[in-house]
Design an enzyme around this catalytic site. Structure first.
Site, PDB file in Angstrom:
ATOM      1  N   HIS A  98       0.803  -1.219   0.000  1.00 40.31           N
ATOM      2  CA  HIS A  98       0.000   0.000   0.000  1.00 40.31           C
ATOM      3  C   HIS A  98       0.842   1.279   0.000  1.00 40.31           C
ATOM      4  CE1 HIS A  98      -4.357   1.288   1.184  1.00 40.31           C
ATOM      5  NE2 HIS A  98      -3.971   1.736   0.011  1.00 40.31           N
ATOM      6  N   ASP A 121      -9.482   0.133   4.666  1.00 40.11           N
ATOM      7  CA  ASP A 121      -8.271  -0.470   5.231  1.00 40.11           C
ATOM      8  C   ASP A 121      -8.531  -0.819   6.694  1.00 40.11           C
ATOM      9  OD1 ASP A 121      -4.881   0.558   4.414  1.00 40.11           O
ATOM     10  OD2 ASP A 121      -5.492  -1.031   5.812  1.00 40.11           O
ATOM     11  N   HIS A 123      -6.086  -0.451   8.594  1.00 41.57           N
ATOM     12  CA  HIS A 123      -5.057   0.457   9.113  1.00 41.57           C
ATOM     13  C   HIS A 123      -5.198   1.851   8.509  1.00 41.57           C
ATOM     14  CE1 HIS A 123      -3.466  -3.726   8.710  1.00 41.57           C
ATOM     15  NE2 HIS A 123      -3.167  -3.531   9.983  1.00 41.57           N
ATOM     16  N   ASP A 125      -2.495   3.836   7.864  1.00 43.72           N
ATOM     17  CA  ASP A 125      -1.343   4.074   6.969  1.00 43.72           C
ATOM     18  C   ASP A 125      -0.923   5.536   6.993  1.00 43.72           C
ATOM     19  OD1 ASP A 125      -1.929   1.495   6.429  1.00 43.72           O
ATOM     20  OD2 ASP A 125      -2.276   1.713   4.286  1.00 43.72           O
ATOM     21  N   HIS A 138       4.698   1.056   4.110  1.00 39.36           N
ATOM     22  CA  HIS A 138       3.282   0.825   3.780  1.00 39.36           C
ATOM     23  C   HIS A 138       2.373   1.340   4.897  1.00 39.36           C
ATOM     24  CE1 HIS A 138       3.159  -3.480   5.727  1.00 39.36           C
ATOM     25  NE2 HIS A 138       3.530  -2.541   6.579  1.00 39.36           N
ATOM     26  N   ASP A 225      -7.429  -1.530   0.440  1.00 41.45           N
ATOM     27  CA  ASP A 225      -6.457  -2.486   0.991  1.00 41.45           C
ATOM     28  C   ASP A 225      -7.278  -3.708   1.383  1.00 41.45           C
ATOM     29  OD1 ASP A 225      -3.810  -2.195   3.485  1.00 41.45           O
ATOM     30  OD2 ASP A 225      -4.852  -3.989   2.759  1.00 41.45           O
ATOM     31  N   ASP A 227      -6.830  -5.992   3.252  1.00 44.59           N
ATOM     32  CA  ASP A 227      -6.846  -6.388   4.667  1.00 44.59           C
ATOM     33  C   ASP A 227      -7.952  -5.663   5.444  1.00 44.59           C
ATOM     34  OD1 ASP A 227      -3.815  -4.569   5.658  1.00 44.59           O
ATOM     35  OD2 ASP A 227      -5.897  -3.906   5.760  1.00 44.59           O
ATOM     36  N   GLU A 270      -2.370  -4.928  -1.516  1.00 42.21           N
ATOM     37  CA  GLU A 270      -1.992  -5.867  -0.460  1.00 42.21           C
ATOM     38  C   GLU A 270      -2.501  -7.293  -0.688  1.00 42.21           C
ATOM     39  OE1 GLU A 270       0.273  -5.344   1.801  1.00 42.21           O
ATOM     40  OE2 GLU A 270       0.440  -3.180   1.936  1.00 42.21           O
TER      41      GLU A 270
END
Ligand SMILES: N[C@@]1(C(=O)O)CN(C[C@@H]2CCCCN2)C[C@@H]1CCC[B-](O)(O)O
Ligand SMILES: [Mn+2]
Ligand SMILES: [Mn+2]
Ligand SMILES: [Mn+2]
Length: 301
Positions: A98, A121, A123, A125, A138, A225, A227, A270
């Site tokens: 990412h 996401d 996260h 980031d 990332h 992303d 994830d 990702e």
């Protein structure tokens, strides 16, 4: 007719590829053909090759790992995405890490300086060179795009064109302390999994769009992303976190963004097939392809 009122070119999507094996698997799973079947004119100009910088030639800068190779790849991606966007095409970037979003979103902002970003996401980031614990870049792209944190010479090419009120997060559930402070101090809107549970994905997407694109007048860059999805849905990814979006919630976000008619750029990031058994890898690749189709007009009816 072109899907977005910002794309003069009738429905041309240019598939870009990241630095990871993920993109090759997504292409080999047939994504370009699948998009063509949706009516897109797909320009896929081959797998982006980057000459590797040997690790010994790319020592950390402060805590940042592989800074030169990440910077070089992202800068190349920024140029290519920007060029496609300027030609009125919709750049689809398949990652890969990412950190690539530093390149893709820079490219989008060059053509569409008033674009808003929907960042899906687990996260945020958004770590800076100071707040990062891992030193993995990332976990930092958003801070460079927003111009937050200490200057890092290697990334001075990233123009801080993104404004805090033009980014919104959906799916957060693993956010570092330093990132929480940054989100709070910059007034950045984030819908965590708590809000998804509380309001449902329909309302969350509506609130997210109302926040960054109230009159649905601005171009949208969707950076997804995988994830963000629950690991049971997308297991083969670098930093899986339990309690993520369902298969349908993830696809709903993509469908709803497509329905705005504002999408000008898309990242599917990702997907990393080398991180799980082949069944899980295949499942994750299939989800990546499916998300891309949903964001580019594949509807259920
Ligand atoms: N914030 C992070 C960073 O490394 O900066 C730390 N986190 C992992 C860490 C493990 C221990 C418990 C707290 N979380 C991953 C995240 C980056 C994800 C990048 B993405 O592209 O996958 O979103
Ligand atoms: Mn990564
Ligand atoms: Mn990410
Ligand atoms: Mn993530």
């Amino acid at each position: 007719s072109s899907v977005s009122r910002f794309l003069p070119d009738p429905k041309t999507v240019a598939a870009k590829l990241g630095v990871d094996k993920g993109p090759i698997h997504l292409v080999e799973a047939g994504l370009p053909k699948q998009l063509a079947e949706l009516g897109w004119k797909v320009q896929f100009d081959g797998h982006h090759q980057f000459e590797e910088i040997p690790t010994e030639d790319d020592p950390p800068i402060g805590k940042l790992k592989n800074p030169r190779s990440v910077s070089r790849v992202c800068q190349a991606v920024a140029k290519v995405v920007g060029d496609h966007a300027k030609k009125g095409q919709l750049p689809l970037t398949l990652g890969g890490d990412h950190s690539l979003a530093m390149g893709t979103i820079s490219g989008t902002l060059e053509k569409y300086p008033d674009a808003c970003v929907i960042w899906v996401d687990a996260h945020a980031d958004i770590n800076t060179a100071e707040t990062t614990d891992s030193g993995n870049i990332h976990g930092m792209p958003a801070s460079f795009l927003l111009g937050i944190g200490p200057k890092v010479e290697e990334f001075s090419w990233v123009k801080p064109l993104l404004k805090p009120h033009r980014i919104v997060y959906i799916g957060l559930r693993d956010v570092d302390q330093g990132e929480r402070r940054i989100l709070r101090e910059h007034g950045i809107k984030a819908f965590s999994m708590h809000e998804v549970d509380k309001y449902g994905i329909g309302r969350v997407v509506e609130m997210a769009l109302d926040h960054v694109n109230p009159g649905r007048k601005l171009p949208i860059h969707l950076s997804f992303d995988v994830d963000a999805l629950d690991p049971s849905v997308a297991p083969s990814t670098g930093t899986p976190v339990r309690g993520g979006l369902t298969f349908r919630e993830g696809h709903y976000i993509c469908e709803a963004v497509y329905e705005t008619g504002c999408l000008v750029a898309l990242d599917i990031m990702e997907v990393n097939p080398s991180l799980a058994d082949s069944e899980s890898a295949k499942q994750t690749v299939a989800v990546g392809c499916s998300l891309a189709r949903s964001a580019l007009g594949e509807t259920l009816l």
